[in-house]
Design an enzyme around this catalytic site. Sequence first.
Site, PDB file in Angstrom:
ATOM      1  N   HIS A 231      -5.483  -3.528  -2.419  1.00  0.00           N
ATOM      2  CA  HIS A 231      -5.204  -2.565  -3.492  1.00  0.00           C
ATOM      3  C   HIS A 231      -5.040  -3.252  -4.851  1.00  0.00           C
ATOM      4  O   HIS A 231      -4.584  -2.620  -5.799  1.00  0.00           O
ATOM      5  CB  HIS A 231      -3.964  -1.752  -3.151  1.00  0.00           C
TER       6      HIS A 231
ATOM      7  N   SER B  10       0.792  -1.232   0.000  1.00  0.00           N
ATOM      8  CA  SER B  10       0.000   0.000   0.000  1.00  0.00           C
ATOM      9  C   SER B  10       0.819   1.275   0.000  1.00  0.00           C
ATOM     10  O   SER B  10       0.328   2.317  -0.441  1.00  0.00           O
ATOM     11  CB  SER B  10      -0.948   0.001   1.207  1.00  0.00           C
TER      12      SER B  10
ATOM     13  N   LYS C  70     -12.306   0.353  -0.923  1.00  0.00           N
ATOM     14  CA  LYS C  70     -11.457   0.981  -1.943  1.00  0.00           C
ATOM     15  C   LYS C  70     -12.169   0.881  -3.297  1.00  0.00           C
ATOM     16  O   LYS C  70     -13.152   1.568  -3.514  1.00  0.00           O
ATOM     17  CB  LYS C  70     -10.078   0.335  -1.915  1.00  0.00           C
TER      18      LYS C  70
END
Length: 656
Positions: free
Chosen positions: A469, A441, A500
């Site tokens: 991610h 990240s 996200k």
Amino acid sequence: MTNLTGNRRDSDGVRRQVVDIIASRTLYHESYLLPDSHFEAELGIDSVILESILASVREKFSLVAPLPSGLTTIDDLVRAVEHAADRDLASDAATPAVSAPPVPSAPSPSERDAALLETVVTTTMRHTQYQRGQLAPGADFESELGIDSVVLASIVADAARELGLPPSLAATVTASTLHELVEALRPHYEDTRYENTPYEDTHDDGTRPVDQAPAGHRTSPAGAVPGEPGAEDMSTAWDGRSMKDFVEERDGDLFAKTRGFGRYLRRRKAERLYWYGMPLHSRSSNRAVIFDELEGREREFLMFASNNYLGLANHPKVIEAICDATQRYGATHTGSRFIGGTNMLHKELERRLAAFKQRPACIVYPGGYAANIGAISALVKSYDTVVVDKLNHMSIVDGARLSGGTRRIYQHNDMADLERILKRSDEGPGGKLIVADGVFSMHGDICDLPEIVRLAKEHGARVMIDDAHSTGVLGRRGSGTAEHFGLKGEVDLELGTMSKTLAGMGGFVVGEEEVVEYLRFYSNSYVFAANIPAGVAAGLIASIDVIESEPGRITKLWRNIRLLHSQLTDAGFDLENTASAILPLVIGDERKALEMGRAVRARGLYCQTVVFPGVPLGDARLRVSVTSEHTPEDLETAAGIFVEAGREVGLLPSAR
């Protein structure tokens, strides 16, 4: 408190008390704390926990003499405690009953060289897990020791700090061997003054008064802000502390540390360096309106601090689904997944996530952090081993600690180190779980999944990959790291967050049905936590629909990533090995990174300024997140802003 002075010291007693302290700080059973257990590689004790252990040891044994840096095993710590106690005893015997504190004399050149070399060696040991005998002065950092530029910057910064030099040297000192590093630091070290008297007074937050600070390190009182007493030197002084300096402050009043940190934080804000938590007054798209609490007004920024990688948080179908489900089912169910907190939307979400990730079953947790803590602690027990990448997300670190299993850390993406650790773990009584981020990240690079899978099969380990991610970013369909490498079905567990790309809240784990059902009953963060609201679940299902029906969003995202990446690298920024939507502008020095963040915000762009504890000291950076919503004009403007800000703070050469 235990005092070791005198002839009645019991070496076995010292060891028992040291082991007790480590056990209490790590939750390990004492049988796992062997004399040669490596703190980081074998026990998973990072620098923060080790500092806490050392502070407790110093207090337990009433040590006056400091413990040396570079302690790597329990045996090292026990010997250091005994040695420190011996020095204290000798010092007590030699000190007159009443006398003024002596003024230390300047060390001789040979003493300076010895101290310089020792600091460099112990700092290198701490950052690399090498033993002293493995660090030949002429060994090449990269080709022989595997020390890359990022680790070297941390070594230089830590060594500089311990020697009383500016940590900013990490950005300027270059060396390819230990010998070259010593030679590069020597001129700065020889300029250090030694005639300062011992410090007799400190502020209540632990900082020294200005007139007692070492030469070259004069600071105004901590927390001084314009208009307050002690702020007269604010324009030129620099408080060189970081958030790490407040981790182990001790006082009879539990809140004393908060007052010291509060003054530090007020100063950082007054300097416009800490700008965290400013509230948005709009949607977070390619642009966002943020209320600047320092100026007391709204400002529009180019937004490069959002993990809304595919723009789904603003998609009308997602928003409509949330509103409709909330109208129908209410704000929340106020219950756990097992007791009153489930409806058909939650079951449908798990079915859709499993299908999207092409795995048999799925479990949804209240958050991504809860997913890592719950899954790891449910599967790994005291007789098992969890092996983690050094740069994994803190939720993985905490899950490993909470499990009570043996924790081992391999150097970031270093498969040779992973193999060495797995070989050493093969004789253990329990199972092994390897956990790694798919995309890291704060660095943006991707784990070496093919090698992780190969080594796991060879050594009988299971694999869990955190796709926080990666989901919506990697792979043709956006399903994550396993798809990116063509290894669907080869990874035992794939974990993800839904806050996200998926534009909601919660976390999930997909895998074999029996494993998932086990997690439902043994993950405390699932069993004893409220479920996500039905409206959120409906929005997540809609997000999956959009990803599958609009593949062009992933195509556009990667077009944007490549464009901004090329612009920033061409300008001279260090983006490490990023291969994702996260572009790190690596700076190293914390002050320079904070000043860079301030300069960027002043020009109307918002991205994350990442310092400790987000990254280790000496590894500060700006973290730039690219989304599919950014236009070519946004990217062009952003690149120009970063270049102008870099020149302003001295990261890039001035325009000719």
